[in-house]
Scaffold this motif. Structure first.
Motif, short mmCIF file in Angstrom:
data_model
loop_
_atom_site.label_atom_id
_atom_site.label_comp_id
_atom_site.label_asym_id
_atom_site.label_seq_id
_atom_site.Cartn_x
_atom_site.Cartn_y
_atom_site.Cartn_z
N THR A 145 0.84 -1.21 0.00
CA THR A 145 0.00 0.00 0.00
C THR A 145 0.87 1.25 0.00
O THR A 145 0.62 2.20 -0.74
CB THR A 145 -0.92 0.01 1.24
N VAL A 146 1.93 1.23 0.85
CA VAL A 146 2.84 2.39 0.91
C VAL A 146 3.46 2.61 -0.47
O VAL A 146 3.52 3.73 -0.97
CB VAL A 146 3.92 2.18 2.00
N ALA A 160 0.77 3.90 -2.98
CA ALA A 160 0.47 5.32 -2.72
C ALA A 160 1.66 6.18 -3.18
O ALA A 160 1.48 7.21 -3.83
CB ALA A 160 0.19 5.53 -1.23
N SER A 169 2.23 7.23 -6.89
CA SER A 169 1.50 8.38 -7.45
C SER A 169 2.22 9.68 -7.10
O SER A 169 1.72 10.76 -7.39
CB SER A 169 0.08 8.41 -6.90
N ALA A 177 2.71 10.71 -4.07
CA ALA A 177 2.17 11.27 -2.82
C ALA A 177 3.34 11.42 -1.84
O ALA A 177 4.34 10.73 -1.95
CB ALA A 177 1.13 10.31 -2.24
N ALA A 222 1.91 10.82 3.99
CA ALA A 222 0.60 10.32 3.55
C ALA A 222 0.69 8.84 3.22
O ALA A 222 -0.21 8.06 3.54
CB ALA A 222 0.13 11.12 2.34
N CYS A 223 1.83 8.44 2.60
CA CYS A 223 1.98 7.02 2.22
C CYS A 223 2.04 6.15 3.47
O CYS A 223 1.42 5.07 3.52
CB CYS A 223 3.27 6.82 1.42
N ALA A 272 -1.27 5.68 4.94
CA ALA A 272 -2.02 4.66 4.19
C ALA A 272 -1.58 3.26 4.64
O ALA A 272 -2.40 2.34 4.77
CB ALA A 272 -1.81 4.83 2.70
N THR A 281 -3.84 0.20 6.46
CA THR A 281 -3.89 -1.19 5.98
C THR A 281 -3.50 -2.16 7.09
O THR A 281 -4.09 -3.23 7.23
CB THR A 281 -2.94 -1.35 4.78
N TRP A 333 9.72 2.66 0.57
CA TRP A 333 9.31 3.86 -0.21
C TRP A 333 10.54 4.50 -0.85
O TRP A 333 10.53 4.86 -2.03
CB TRP A 333 8.59 4.84 0.73
#
Ligand code: ACO
Length: 432
Positions: A240-241, A244, A247, A249, A253-254, A257, A261, A400
């Motif tokens: 999910t990270v 996100a 995009s 982001a 914010a990541c 998210a 989850t 990330w």
């Protein structure tokens, strides 16, 4: 030597596609099926992505059959035995173990960014005291992005490093504040006097009218909990990270998210579910009946803390944590937890001898024991997943960063097999 390929043939059209087979350092090779759509006009169908490698990564490796977990090549057992959580954070972020100078600088830098902005602290007052702490974590971590505009250029490596440092440095304070808000206690600031893990403990439990017992066994247990949960490959929250982040982001914010989850009971919420289950069973004599209940297909109860999507023989983290669990319970001698622990041991004993669990390769996972450890440390059940989120922040942000550093990074966009209505014409309301 000819490189290995897999040929896919469409028996309807006779068209074939030679897909290269890519080999990693360890683990199953992967079929590079990127040309499927352009060459054969098809997509892969792989619900829940169970056989899809969504990225290449150098951070964590799991062999679920052999029960192996490596961070940057180092076995989890060696790290749990010899390392510290922040050394592991450095390793996950940078790929190598730190030299003594690098370690000291990293430790100081984390301490320097560990305070929370007073504006951020105000956020807590907007939450109901009975809010689930993970809901508060999602909100507060997401809100971090609104405090650091000037260092939020995700294309700038220095900004990315600072974001990673801020997230790892502040997450214990955010988690501790969450607990204290719920309990109606004042906020305890981090102190330069303590190590990262001691500071976390201090922020969680300090009271002015009582001496804080920072027992070395308790600190070690917390340290190991954090090490064991620091990263775990491309699980649901990490994916999910990454999605996100793809995009572009911002990383706060990541990670928010990722926290959302992790909250689910099939993921990070499992240790909370284990403790609830143990209290529900209530007595060792009820264990055989409970085992029958989880085996009954008409009864949708699962034995929480058993089974894992990837580990199919044993969870190496469970073995490490099981020993700590025993040590901690002996040292703390908490009479309230004794019956719960006895129920857990009986469940473990029966399930490991039962054909149902053996056939399906269902073994205790890390969460089976982690809930008991966290309870003995005095952490309320609702906070368990928050502790997991604190630990996993290092893994999320390392993953990330790795993704952002890839030259060909593209926005993630899974496809689908559409099974809805075929195209049809709109019918006016008075004609339906
Ligand atoms: N108790 C009883 N039966 C189980 C359990 C369980 N905990 N887990 C799986 N099974 C059974 C299923 O009913 C199924 O049986 P069937 O073949 O007769 O239909 C079979 O084992 C396979 O189950 P799947 O759901 O396909 O296994 P999967 O690998 O997808 O699930 C999962 C993994 C979600 C972890 C599952 O084992 C589970 O729900 N466990 C309990 C929750 C839990 O502990 N989660 C923590 C995961 S670890 C973590 O996130 C850190």
């Amino acid at each position: 030597m000819m490189s290995r390929t897999v040929t896919i043939t469409d028996n309807a059209t006779g068209k074939t596609l030679e897909c290269p087979v890519l080999e990693g350092t360890h683990g199953q090779p992967v079929i590079d099926s990127r040309a499927l759509s352009t060459e054969l006009g098809m997509f892969n169908y792989d619900p829940a992505y169970v056989t899809t490698a969504s990225c290449t990564s150098k951070i964590t490796f799991i062999d679920g059959e052999k029960g192996i977990l490596l961070y940057r090549g180092y076995p989890i057992e060696q790290l749990a035995e010899n390392s510290s959580y922040i050394e592991v954070c450095y390793l996950l972020l940078n790929g190598e173990l730190p030299t003594p100078e690098q370690f000291t600088t990293f430790q100081k830098s984390l301490c320097n960014v560990s305070l929370l902005h007073e504006g951020l602290v105000n956020f807590y007052n907007g939450f109901r005291r009975d809010s689930h702490p993970m809901g508060m974590m999602v909100g507060v971590v997401g809100a971090l992005s609104s405090y650091y505009h000037k260092e939020l250029d995700i294309e700038d490596p220095a900004h990315r490093d600072l974001c990673a440092l801020r997230l790892i440095g502040k997450i214990p304070a955010i988690a501790a504040r969450t607990l204290r808000y719920k309990m109606g206690r004042y906020y305890v600031h981090p102190s330069y006097k303590y190590s990262y893990v001691e500071n976390f403990y201090h922020m969680l439990f300090h009271l002015p009218n009582r001496k804080l017992n920072m027992s070395p066994v308790a600190i070690k247990a917390l340290e190991i909990m954090l090490i064991l949960h620091a990263d775990h490959e491309q699980n649901a929250s990490t994916s999910t990270v990454r999605l996100a982040g793809s995009s572009q982001a911002n990383p706060y914010a990541c990670v928010a998210a990722g926290i959302a989850t992790l909250w689910g009971p099939a993921h990070g919420g499992a240790n909370e579910a284990v403790i609830k289950m143990l209290y529900e069973i209530g007595d060792v004599k009820n264990v055989p009946g409970y085992i029958e209940k989880v085996k009954d297909k008409n009864n949708h109860t699962r034995l929480m803390g058993f089974g894992h999507r990837v580990y199919k023989n044993f969870d190496p983290r469970a073995t490490i944590i099981r020993n700590i669990c025993h040590q901690l319970l002996q040292e703390l001698d908490n009479p309230e937890l004794k019956p719960i622990f006895e129920i857990a041991m009986e469940l473990e004993r029966i399930a490991l001898e039962d054909e149902y669990f053996i056939e399906r390769k269902l073994y205790p996972n890390v969460d089976f024991y982690s809930g008991i450890i966290l309870s003995s440390l005095g952490i309320p059940t609702e906070m368990f997943t928050v502790l997991f989120a604190v630990a996993r922040t290092a893994g999320w942000i390392a993953q990330w960063k790795e993704m952002m550093e890839e030259p060909n990074m593209r926005i993630g966009r899974p496809r689908q097999l559409y099974t809805g209505a075929a195209q049809r014409d709109y019918v006016a309301m008075d004609q339906r």
